[in-house]
Design a protein around this motif. Structure first.
Motif, PDB file in Angstrom:
ATOM      1  N   LYS A  19       2.997   9.004  -6.335  1.00  0.00           N
ATOM      2  CA  LYS A  19       3.169  10.394  -5.899  1.00  0.00           C
ATOM      3  C   LYS A  19       4.604  10.903  -5.911  1.00  0.00           C
ATOM      4  O   LYS A  19       4.843  12.087  -5.689  1.00  0.00           O
ATOM      5  CB  LYS A  19       2.611  10.542  -4.472  1.00  0.00           C
ATOM      6  CG  LYS A  19       1.139  10.201  -4.323  1.00  0.00           C
ATOM      7  CD  LYS A  19       0.250  11.162  -5.091  1.00  0.00           C
ATOM      8  CE  LYS A  19      -1.231  10.858  -4.839  1.00  0.00           C
ATOM      9  NZ  LYS A  19      -2.114  11.777  -5.579  1.00  0.00           N
ATOM     10  N   SER A  20       5.577  10.026  -6.135  1.00  0.00           N
ATOM     11  CA  SER A  20       6.974  10.470  -6.077  1.00  0.00           C
ATOM     12  C   SER A  20       7.736  10.056  -7.339  1.00  0.00           C
ATOM     13  O   SER A  20       7.225   9.308  -8.166  1.00  0.00           O
ATOM     14  CB  SER A  20       7.672   9.886  -4.846  1.00  0.00           C
ATOM     15  OG  SER A  20       8.019   8.526  -5.062  1.00  0.00           O
ATOM     16  N   ARG A  21       8.959  10.557  -7.460  1.00  0.00           N
ATOM     17  CA  ARG A  21       9.840  10.192  -8.569  1.00  0.00           C
ATOM     18  C   ARG A  21      11.015   9.341  -8.097  1.00  0.00           C
ATOM     19  O   ARG A  21      12.004   9.195  -8.814  1.00  0.00           O
ATOM     20  CB  ARG A  21      10.378  11.477  -9.234  1.00  0.00           C
ATOM     21  CG  ARG A  21       9.298  12.339  -9.875  1.00  0.00           C
ATOM     22  CD  ARG A  21       8.715  11.680 -11.111  1.00  0.00           C
ATOM     23  NE  ARG A  21       7.670  12.486 -11.732  1.00  0.00           N
ATOM     24  CZ  ARG A  21       6.989  12.110 -12.808  1.00  0.00           C
ATOM     25  NH1 ARG A  21       7.248  10.947 -13.372  1.00  0.00           N
ATOM     26  NH2 ARG A  21       6.033  12.877 -13.302  1.00  0.00           N
ATOM     27  N   GLN A  77       0.837  -1.205   0.000  1.00  0.00           N
ATOM     28  CA  GLN A  77       0.000   0.000   0.000  1.00  0.00           C
ATOM     29  C   GLN A  77       0.873   1.257   0.000  1.00  0.00           C
ATOM     30  O   GLN A  77       0.624   2.209  -0.754  1.00  0.00           O
ATOM     31  CB  GLN A  77      -0.894  -0.028   1.237  1.00  0.00           C
ATOM     32  CG  GLN A  77      -1.794   1.183   1.406  1.00  0.00           C
ATOM     33  CD  GLN A  77      -2.492   1.153   2.761  1.00  0.00           C
ATOM     34  OE1 GLN A  77      -2.724   0.078   3.334  1.00  0.00           O
ATOM     35  NE2 GLN A  77      -2.804   2.312   3.287  1.00  0.00           N
ATOM     36  N   ILE A  78       1.909   1.257   0.843  1.00  0.00           N
ATOM     37  CA  ILE A  78       2.840   2.394   0.885  1.00  0.00           C
ATOM     38  C   ILE A  78       3.596   2.503  -0.435  1.00  0.00           C
ATOM     39  O   ILE A  78       3.807   3.598  -0.966  1.00  0.00           O
ATOM     40  CB  ILE A  78       3.837   2.231   2.055  1.00  0.00           C
ATOM     41  CG1 ILE A  78       3.088   2.218   3.400  1.00  0.00           C
ATOM     42  CG2 ILE A  78       4.874   3.348   2.036  1.00  0.00           C
ATOM     43  CD1 ILE A  78       2.338   3.493   3.715  1.00  0.00           C
ATOM     44  N   ALA A  79       3.999   1.366  -0.986  1.00  0.00           N
ATOM     45  CA  ALA A  79       4.720   1.363  -2.264  1.00  0.00           C
ATOM     46  C   ALA A  79       3.865   1.958  -3.371  1.00  0.00           C
ATOM     47  O   ALA A  79       4.353   2.750  -4.190  1.00  0.00           O
ATOM     48  CB  ALA A  79       5.138  -0.062  -2.617  1.00  0.00           C
ATOM     49  N   CYS A  80       2.588   1.591  -3.407  1.00  0.00           N
ATOM     50  CA  CYS A  80       1.677   2.140  -4.424  1.00  0.00           C
ATOM     51  C   CYS A  80       1.605   3.654  -4.312  1.00  0.00           C
ATOM     52  O   CYS A  80       1.640   4.371  -5.325  1.00  0.00           O
ATOM     53  CB  CYS A  80       0.277   1.545  -4.258  1.00  0.00           C
ATOM     54  SG  CYS A  80       0.129  -0.157  -4.828  1.00  0.00           S
ATOM     55  N   HIS A  81       1.504   4.147  -3.095  1.00  0.00           N
ATOM     56  CA  HIS A  81       1.435   5.597  -2.881  1.00  0.00           C
ATOM     57  C   HIS A  81       2.711   6.280  -3.359  1.00  0.00           C
ATOM     58  O   HIS A  81       2.663   7.326  -4.026  1.00  0.00           O
ATOM     59  CB  HIS A  81       1.203   5.888  -1.394  1.00  0.00           C
ATOM     60  CG  HIS A  81       1.019   7.342  -1.090  1.00  0.00           C
ATOM     61  ND1 HIS A  81      -0.171   7.997  -1.265  1.00  0.00           N
ATOM     62  CD2 HIS A  81       1.904   8.277  -0.639  1.00  0.00           C
ATOM     63  CE1 HIS A  81      -0.033   9.266  -0.933  1.00  0.00           C
ATOM     64  NE2 HIS A  81       1.222   9.463  -0.542  1.00  0.00           N
TER      65      HIS A  81
END
Length: 303
Positions: free
Chosen positions: A259-261, A251-255
């Motif tokens: 949302k990040s590069r 779940q954190i990885a998906c976010h």
């Protein structure tokens, strides 16, 4: 009404962080299109606010410690305060869209401890066995209430007296829910402390997901044994501690992917999922695509 595509948590309590939820107006309206939701499901969470919902389309499964309930288009219900729950659309049901009123009961009760709270609010939120009040259109009384809930989402913030009108309709809905749930309120049910224990264990995982986590450490966070830890996850979340850790890390990885590069290597290690090869294998197994494909889907869209 705010379109929601991800879930975030309070730093301290790890309850769901509700955007724009203010003490002087403890209410938000949300719209969830599950095909635009990261992971296409809402993971296990809880919040003090109650959740009143209506299914605009599709079919949604609601999971709580007591089991699963299915809500097709046209149905709805209310999730009680501080109840652990997760939602997942049925893949074959088409586009699933859910409308939600999320509000602290003080919004309709007023001052804490007053007669309204004692007579009409506490009888519902203090009942341990009342996790969800389901409403289905094939029941005449429930069908009428569902129409009221559906129409309540048409109130506009631009209308004069919007806040008072909203409080009025939510109060009316609440009174009908109280009347319908009286048979359940009369049932005797003891508070199950296992719910509090599993929340403490979840909080520990949320705070330490990037590290190596042992079952004994998770159990210790709730002053429990390893055996109690396995039982708590099985009874409340219908999974194992190991699988919950893995799913939370994903779940954190998906976010982070959306949302990040940051590089895939950075994300895999930051989420506690180890090497690129293992991360890719687990990600595809649970999410159905590679991390790079997932990033392209979310960063190349306007979702």
């Amino acid at each position: 009404m705010k379109n929601i595509s991800t879930i975030e948590f309070h730093t301290g309590s790890k309850e769901e962080l509700l955007p724009n939820f203010a003490s002087d107006f403890p209410y938000i309206a949300s719209r969830v299109e599950f095909d635009k939701y990261m992971g296409s499901f809402v993971p296990w969470h809880w919040h003090k606010a109650v959740e009143l919902f209506y299914m605009q389309s599709g079919v949604l499964e609601y999971y709580t410690p007591k089991g699963k309930q299915v809500f097709p288009a046209g149905s709805g219900g209310m999730v009680n305060s501080n109840v652990l729950h997760m939602t997942r659309p049925l893949a074959e049901s088409g586009k699933s869209i859910q409308l939600l009123h999320i509000f602290d009961t003080s919004f309709i009760a007023g001052q804490q401890g007053n007669l309204i709270e004692q007579s009409y609010i506490t009888p519902i939120i203090a009942v341990p066995q009342l996790e969800i009040i389901p409403l289905y259109p094939d029941h005449p009384e429930q069908s009428q209430l569902l129409n009221t809930i559906r129409e309540s989402f048409q109130l506009s913030e631009d209308d004069f007296g919007y806040e008072i009108k909203l409080r009025g309709v939510l109060s009316d809905i609440w009174l009908q829910l109280l009347s319908m749930s009286r048979p359940m309120l009369d049932e005797k049910g003891a508070y199950d402390k296992i719910n509090d224990k599993v929340k403490l264990m979840m909080i520990y995982i949320h705070e330490h997901y990037s590290e190596k986590i042992s079952i004994s450490e998770i159990a210790s966070a709730a002053f429990s044994s390893e055996r109690e830890c396995f039982r708590a996850f099985h009874d409340c979340l219908h999974t194992t501690p190991v699988d919950y850790i893995k799913r939370y890390r994903l779940q954190i990885a998906c976010h982070m992917l959306a949302k990040s590069r940051e590089t895939i290597t950075f994300i895999s290690h930051a989420c506690g999922l180890g090497s690129n090869s293992y991360f890719g294998k687990v990600f595809r197994e649970y999410i159905g695509c590679t991390p790079i494909e997932y990033r392209h889907k979310w960063q190349d869209s306007d979702i």
